[in-house]
Write a protein that holds these residues in place. Structure first.
Motif, short mmCIF file in Angstrom:
data_model
loop_
_atom_site.label_atom_id
_atom_site.label_comp_id
_atom_site.label_asym_id
_atom_site.label_seq_id
_atom_site.Cartn_x
_atom_site.Cartn_y
_atom_site.Cartn_z
N PHE A 208 -57.90 7.95 23.73
CA PHE A 208 -57.74 9.04 24.70
C PHE A 208 -59.04 9.83 24.76
CE2 PHE A 208 -53.90 8.53 22.05
CZ PHE A 208 -53.06 7.92 22.97
N ARG A 209 -59.08 10.77 25.66
CA ARG A 209 -60.21 11.70 25.70
C ARG A 209 -60.11 12.67 24.51
NH1 ARG A 209 -63.53 12.02 29.97
NH2 ARG A 209 -63.04 10.74 31.77
N TYR A 212 -57.41 15.39 24.49
CA TYR A 212 -56.04 14.95 24.22
C TYR A 212 -55.83 14.73 22.72
CZ TYR A 212 -56.02 14.07 29.25
OH TYR A 212 -56.11 14.20 30.62
N SER A 213 -56.81 14.14 22.06
CA SER A 213 -56.68 13.93 20.62
C SER A 213 -56.65 15.26 19.87
CB SER A 213 -57.83 13.04 20.11
OG SER A 213 -59.08 13.65 20.32
#
Length: 283
Positions: A208-209, A212-213
């Motif tokens: 994920f980007r 998001y993490s």
């Protein structure tokens, strides 16, 4: 030799050139120390209680204590553990975007020249761990320096005065533990859990980007505040959730094992996935 060039590149660009982020650590922990110092001074200035001998360990405990178990019943509201959340999110923020941004810029050329994806990933893992270690070094150093200037004894024993614990620290039951157990809970578990979370966050950034993490990391920490569970790793970094503080609390050994598993799995899964990662199709 290529690996050490990669590592030196990451240390320079990912730590030295980003030194301003680490200055935030000093500022934040200094503010926390000032907050406790003023709270103690104000309370005992307006109280008949005798001020106990406050130690450096009390300041560390105040910052890393977290919160007691939240039982969603009765009239007691959920008290958001703001200090603990900030402390846990700061290393995640510091290590959030460097690998991602590096691949978006000059890091692609470095990766192509070195020709070693595994080396690139392992270098980023070491950079990540070094960043977390530096974070905690600066955090504890700030507390110690504050205590030196405030003439607070540099001791590892937490004050056992019941009045102090209940009114200032909001601890209902006294801590019953050996000095070694206290040192592990205060100085070992928080860095270990941060290492595991930050490496997990970096691995998730491959899928994920980074934003998001980071959201996943924050969700784990918030869930840990709500629930006492050995599967919600944030519990291990809260001293008040440790079994030395509460019955049925998380175990120190379990925290060490959980952090070790997160570190090993993150490095392993990340190395396998990144070896097949198409860096040319990144959005």
């Amino acid at each position: 030799m290529k690996f050490f060039k990669l590592l030196s590149y990451d240390i320079v660009n990912g730590i030295i050139y980003r030194y301003k982020k680490y200055l935030i650590v000093v500022l934040v922990f200094f503010v926390f120390c000032i907050d406790l110092f003023r709270t103690i001074s104000s309370y005992y200035a307006h109280s008949d209680a005798v001020k106990p001998a406050i130690t450096m360990a009390d300041y560390v405990f105040y910052i890393f204590k977290g919160m007691k178990e939240y039982i969603p019943a009765g009239n007691e509201p959920f008290k958001f553990p703001a200090i603990w959340i900030i402390v846990q999110l700061l290393p995640a923020y510091i290590t959030l975007d460097y690998p991602y941004n590096d691949l978006e810029s000059f890091g692609q050329h470095v990766l192509i020249r070195t020709g070693g994806r595994i080396f690139w990933w392992l270098s980023k893992c070491i950079w990540n761990m070094l960043s977390v270690i530096i974070f905690y070094f600066m955090a504890y150093a700030t507390i110690i320096l504050f205590c030196i200037f405030a003439k607070i004894p540099i001791k590892f024993e937490i004050t056992s005065d019941p009045k102090f614990l209940s009114t200032i620290m909001e601890v209902e039951h006294p801590l019953i533990a050996s000095p070694g157990e206290v040192i592990v809970a205060l100085f070992l578990l928080p860095p270990l859990i941060s290492l595991g979370l930050c490496l997990t966050q970096m691995t998730l950034s491959l899928f994920f980007r980074p934003l998001y993490s980071f959201g996943i990391t924050a969700s784990i920490l918030l869930s840990s505040a709500y629930l006492v569970s050995p599967f919600l790793v944030g519990n291990y970094s809260m001293v008040m959730r440790n079994s030395i503080m509460m019955e049925g609390g998380v175990n120190t050994g379990g925290g060490i094992i959980a952090a070790s598993i997160m570190v090993v799995l993150s490095i392993f899964i990340g190395s396998i996935y990144f070896n097949r990662y198409d860096i040319l199709k990144r959005e």
